[in-house]
Design an enzyme around this catalytic site. Structure first.
Site: not given
Length: 135
Positions: A65, A67, A93, A96
């Site tokens: 992801h 992040e 999410c 993260c």
């Protein structure tokens, strides 16, 4: 700091366009003392082909992801994300959110709501300031 929040979020949206992912392109910036100290977008790990989805359009399990990419990039740089703000185009999410907490990020600003809210819930539980901005 509303004006800067909008600008950094716009920059994260531009950065998301670097992603090869077809389902969703997400961008992230980590800002500390009004300086961008890291950036990231969702994609495959270094050395992997830039294809995020399998033949059925399902995201491959090893895709990172935005992040996570921004946080690992700042760690590699030797910089510290302690007390910084993360600007991300989609709400984090759960996985993260854990990284955000451990990285010492104190504030998260996002634009789009992720289908699950457990990440944002965990951030708030950890005392991290979370803001959704509709431009």
């Amino acid at each position: 700091m509303e004006k800067f929040d909008c600008r950094y979020l716009e920059m994260a949206e531009i950065w998301a366009k670097n992603s090869y992912c077809k389902r969703r392109q997400v961008g992230a910036l980590i800002v500390k003392n009004r300086m961008i100290i890291s950036d990231g977008y969702n994609g495959t790990p270094s050395g992997f082909e830039n294809i995020c989805e399998d033949e059925n359009g399902v995201t491959k399990p090893y895709v990172l992801h935005a992040e996570a990419n921004a946080i690992t990039k700042v760690a590699k740089s030797g910089n510290s994300s302690e007390g910084s703000t993360l600007y991300v185009t989609a709400s984090p999410c759960l996985e993260c959110a854990k990284l955000i907490i451990q990285a010492g990020i104190k504030r998260v600003v996002y634009k789009d709501e992720y289908r699950l809210t457990d990440g944002v819930d965990l951030l708030r539980q950890a005392g991290i300031q979370v803001e959704k901005i509709d431009e």
